[in-house]
Motif scaffolding. Structure first.
Motif, PDB file in Angstrom:
ATOM      1  N   VAL A 127      57.076  32.817  48.091  1.00  0.00           N
ATOM      2  CA  VAL A 127      56.697  34.234  48.051  1.00  0.00           C
ATOM      3  C   VAL A 127      55.404  34.380  47.253  1.00  0.00           C
ATOM      4  O   VAL A 127      55.269  33.829  46.157  1.00  0.00           O
ATOM      5  CB  VAL A 127      57.803  35.080  47.414  1.00  0.00           C
ATOM      6  CG1 VAL A 127      57.325  36.503  47.164  1.00  0.00           C
ATOM      7  CG2 VAL A 127      59.056  35.065  48.293  1.00  0.00           C
ATOM      8  N   GLN A 128      54.474  35.125  47.828  1.00  0.00           N
ATOM      9  CA  GLN A 128      53.219  35.390  47.118  1.00  0.00           C
ATOM     10  C   GLN A 128      52.781  36.821  47.319  1.00  0.00           C
ATOM     11  O   GLN A 128      52.895  37.375  48.421  1.00  0.00           O
ATOM     12  CB  GLN A 128      52.109  34.469  47.621  1.00  0.00           C
ATOM     13  CG  GLN A 128      52.087  33.101  46.993  1.00  0.00           C
ATOM     14  CD  GLN A 128      50.765  32.396  47.236  1.00  0.00           C
ATOM     15  OE1 GLN A 128      50.255  32.393  48.342  1.00  0.00           O
ATOM     16  NE2 GLN A 128      50.218  31.793  46.196  1.00  0.00           N
ATOM     17  N   LEU A 129      52.278  37.414  46.242  1.00  0.00           N
ATOM     18  CA  LEU A 129      51.564  38.679  46.285  1.00  0.00           C
ATOM     19  C   LEU A 129      50.232  38.424  45.595  1.00  0.00           C
ATOM     20  O   LEU A 129      50.203  38.067  44.416  1.00  0.00           O
ATOM     21  CB  LEU A 129      52.322  39.786  45.557  1.00  0.00           C
ATOM     22  CG  LEU A 129      53.633  40.269  46.182  1.00  0.00           C
ATOM     23  CD1 LEU A 129      54.338  41.231  45.247  1.00  0.00           C
ATOM     24  CD2 LEU A 129      53.376  40.922  47.530  1.00  0.00           C
ATOM     25  N   VAL A 130      49.142  38.595  46.328  1.00  0.00           N
ATOM     26  CA  VAL A 130      47.826  38.278  45.779  1.00  0.00           C
ATOM     27  C   VAL A 130      46.961  39.528  45.816  1.00  0.00           C
ATOM     28  O   VAL A 130      46.587  40.001  46.896  1.00  0.00           O
ATOM     29  CB  VAL A 130      47.160  37.141  46.559  1.00  0.00           C
ATOM     30  CG1 VAL A 130      45.791  36.833  45.954  1.00  0.00           C
ATOM     31  CG2 VAL A 130      48.033  35.893  46.548  1.00  0.00           C
ATOM     32  N   GLU A 131      46.654  40.038  44.630  1.00  0.00           N
ATOM     33  CA  GLU A 131      45.807  41.225  44.521  1.00  0.00           C
ATOM     34  C   GLU A 131      44.332  40.827  44.530  1.00  0.00           C
ATOM     35  O   GLU A 131      43.966  39.744  44.060  1.00  0.00           O
ATOM     36  CB  GLU A 131      46.097  41.990  43.220  1.00  0.00           C
ATOM     37  CG  GLU A 131      47.519  42.459  43.055  1.00  0.00           C
ATOM     38  CD  GLU A 131      48.367  41.523  42.225  1.00  0.00           C
ATOM     39  OE1 GLU A 131      49.368  41.989  41.638  1.00  0.00           O
ATOM     40  OE2 GLU A 131      48.038  40.324  42.156  1.00  0.00           O
ATOM     41  N   SER A 132      43.509  41.720  45.043  1.00  0.00           N
ATOM     42  CA  SER A 132      42.065  41.529  45.019  1.00  0.00           C
ATOM     43  C   SER A 132      41.389  42.897  45.024  1.00  0.00           C
ATOM     44  O   SER A 132      42.028  43.920  45.275  1.00  0.00           O
ATOM     45  CB  SER A 132      41.599  40.703  46.219  1.00  0.00           C
ATOM     46  OG  SER A 132      41.914  41.366  47.422  1.00  0.00           O
ATOM     47  N   GLY A 133      40.084  42.882  44.730  1.00  0.00           N
ATOM     48  CA  GLY A 133      39.311  44.114  44.802  1.00  0.00           C
ATOM     49  C   GLY A 133      38.984  44.742  43.462  1.00  0.00           C
ATOM     50  O   GLY A 133      38.272  45.752  43.416  1.00  0.00           O
ATOM     51  N   GLY A 134      39.513  44.187  42.388  1.00  0.00           N
ATOM     52  CA  GLY A 134      39.194  44.727  41.076  1.00  0.00           C
ATOM     53  C   GLY A 134      37.778  44.399  40.670  1.00  0.00           C
ATOM     54  O   GLY A 134      37.071  43.637  41.330  1.00  0.00           O
ATOM     55  N   GLY A 135      37.347  45.000  39.561  1.00  0.00           N
ATOM     56  CA  GLY A 135      36.008  44.741  39.067  1.00  0.00           C
ATOM     57  C   GLY A 135      35.538  45.823  38.127  1.00  0.00           C
ATOM     58  O   GLY A 135      36.328  46.657  37.682  1.00  0.00           O
ATOM     59  N   LEU A 136      34.251  45.813  37.856  1.00  0.00           N
ATOM     60  CA  LEU A 136      33.630  46.787  36.973  1.00  0.00           C
ATOM     61  C   LEU A 136      33.016  47.905  37.811  1.00  0.00           C
ATOM     62  O   LEU A 136      32.263  47.629  38.766  1.00  0.00           O
ATOM     63  CB  LEU A 136      32.554  46.119  36.128  1.00  0.00           C
ATOM     64  CG  LEU A 136      31.699  47.023  35.240  1.00  0.00           C
ATOM     65  CD1 LEU A 136      32.565  47.703  34.181  1.00  0.00           C
ATOM     66  CD2 LEU A 136      30.573  46.219  34.602  1.00  0.00           C
ATOM     67  N   VAL A 137      33.321  49.144  37.463  1.00  0.00           N
ATOM     68  CA  VAL A 137      32.797  50.291  38.201  1.00  0.00           C
ATOM     69  C   VAL A 137      32.448  51.392  37.202  1.00  0.00           C
ATOM     70  O   VAL A 137      33.092  51.511  36.149  1.00  0.00           O
ATOM     71  CB  VAL A 137      33.816  50.778  39.255  1.00  0.00           C
ATOM     72  CG1 VAL A 137      35.094  51.250  38.593  1.00  0.00           C
ATOM     73  CG2 VAL A 137      33.233  51.842  40.161  1.00  0.00           C
ATOM     74  N   GLN A 138      31.446  52.170  37.524  1.00  0.00           N
ATOM     75  CA  GLN A 138      31.045  53.273  36.648  1.00  0.00           C
ATOM     76  C   GLN A 138      32.001  54.453  36.806  1.00  0.00           C
ATOM     77  O   GLN A 138      32.618  54.627  37.871  1.00  0.00           O
ATOM     78  CB  GLN A 138      29.625  53.716  36.977  1.00  0.00           C
ATOM     79  CG  GLN A 138      28.576  52.679  36.611  1.00  0.00           C
ATOM     80  CD  GLN A 138      27.165  53.209  36.780  1.00  0.00           C
ATOM     81  OE1 GLN A 138      26.940  54.197  37.472  1.00  0.00           O
ATOM     82  NE2 GLN A 138      26.212  52.560  36.136  1.00  0.00           N
ATOM     83  N   PRO A 139      32.116  55.264  35.789  1.00  0.00           N
ATOM     84  CA  PRO A 139      32.925  56.487  35.913  1.00  0.00           C
ATOM     85  C   PRO A 139      32.477  57.313  37.118  1.00  0.00           C
ATOM     86  O   PRO A 139      31.260  57.464  37.365  1.00  0.00           O
ATOM     87  CB  PRO A 139      32.657  57.228  34.599  1.00  0.00           C
ATOM     88  CG  PRO A 139      32.346  56.133  33.629  1.00  0.00           C
ATOM     89  CD  PRO A 139      31.592  55.104  34.419  1.00  0.00           C
ATOM     90  N   GLY A 140      33.452  57.828  37.853  1.00  0.00           N
ATOM     91  CA  GLY A 140      33.164  58.572  39.066  1.00  0.00           C
ATOM     92  C   GLY A 140      33.099  57.712  40.312  1.00  0.00           C
ATOM     93  O   GLY A 140      33.043  58.239  41.432  1.00  0.00           O
ATOM     94  N   GLY A 141      33.106  56.410  40.134  1.00  0.00           N
ATOM     95  CA  GLY A 141      33.012  55.494  41.257  1.00  0.00           C
ATOM     96  C   GLY A 141      34.344  55.257  41.946  1.00  0.00           C
ATOM     97  O   GLY A 141      35.369  55.851  41.592  1.00  0.00           O
ATOM     98  N   SER A 142      34.304  54.369  42.938  1.00  0.00           N
ATOM     99  CA  SER A 142      35.491  54.066  43.750  1.00  0.00           C
ATOM    100  C   SER A 142      35.697  52.571  43.884  1.00  0.00           C
ATOM    101  O   SER A 142      34.735  51.788  43.811  1.00  0.00           O
ATOM    102  CB  SER A 142      35.321  54.667  45.151  1.00  0.00           C
ATOM    103  OG  SER A 142      35.212  56.064  45.105  1.00  0.00           O
ATOM    104  N   LEU A 143      36.952  52.210  44.079  1.00  0.00           N
ATOM    105  CA  LEU A 143      37.324  50.840  44.387  1.00  0.00           C
ATOM    106  C   LEU A 143      38.503  50.873  45.349  1.00  0.00           C
ATOM    107  O   LEU A 143      39.274  51.840  45.352  1.00  0.00           O
ATOM    108  CB  LEU A 143      37.750  50.061  43.136  1.00  0.00           C
ATOM    109  CG  LEU A 143      36.692  49.522  42.178  1.00  0.00           C
ATOM    110  CD1 LEU A 143      37.378  48.898  40.964  1.00  0.00           C
ATOM    111  CD2 LEU A 143      35.779  48.522  42.863  1.00  0.00           C
TER     112      LEU A 143
END
Length: 117
Positions: A1-17
């Motif tokens: 069983v695996q759950l692999v998260e991705s897409g995190g990072g550094l973003v400025q306030p008001g931004g989106s991810l």
């Protein structure tokens, strides 16, 4: 069983991810999927939840109207779209799969989201 998260990072306030969680090794379409987060020095908290078929979603009050959880059962993936990000959204975000029917609960290792200018 695996759950692999991705897409995190550094973003400025008001931004989106957009976070993704790719699942394998279990019947994804039978599981309720959730996103949790844990900020430094704080307890882990539930951010968003989506039922197995995707028909019902729930959100923490702190993210309601800014975050959207969705899933693609054909791709065994759950997403968390995060808009209008605030510094207080900074945390490690974890993917969770839960099934009362199977009596199973699975966790990913998390992805770090940092909201800072």
């Amino acid at each position: 069983v695996q759950l692999v998260e991705s897409g995190g990072g550094l973003v400025q306030p008001g931004g989106s991810l957009r976070l993704s969680c790719a699942a394998s090794g279990f019947t994804f379409s039978s599981y309720v999927m959730m996103w949790y987060r844990q900020a430094p020095g704080k307890e882990r908290e539930l951010v968003a939840r989506i039922t197995s078929a995707g028909g019902t979603t729930n959100y923490a009050d702190s993210v309601k109207g800014r975050f959207t959880i969705s899933r693609d059962n054909a791709k065994n993936t759950v997403y968390l779209r995060m808009n209008s990000l605030k510094p207080e959204d900074t945390a490690v975000y974890y993917c969770n799969a839960n099934s009362r029917f199977y009596g199973q609960d699975y966790w990913g290792k998390g992805t770090l989201v940092t909201v800072s200018s």
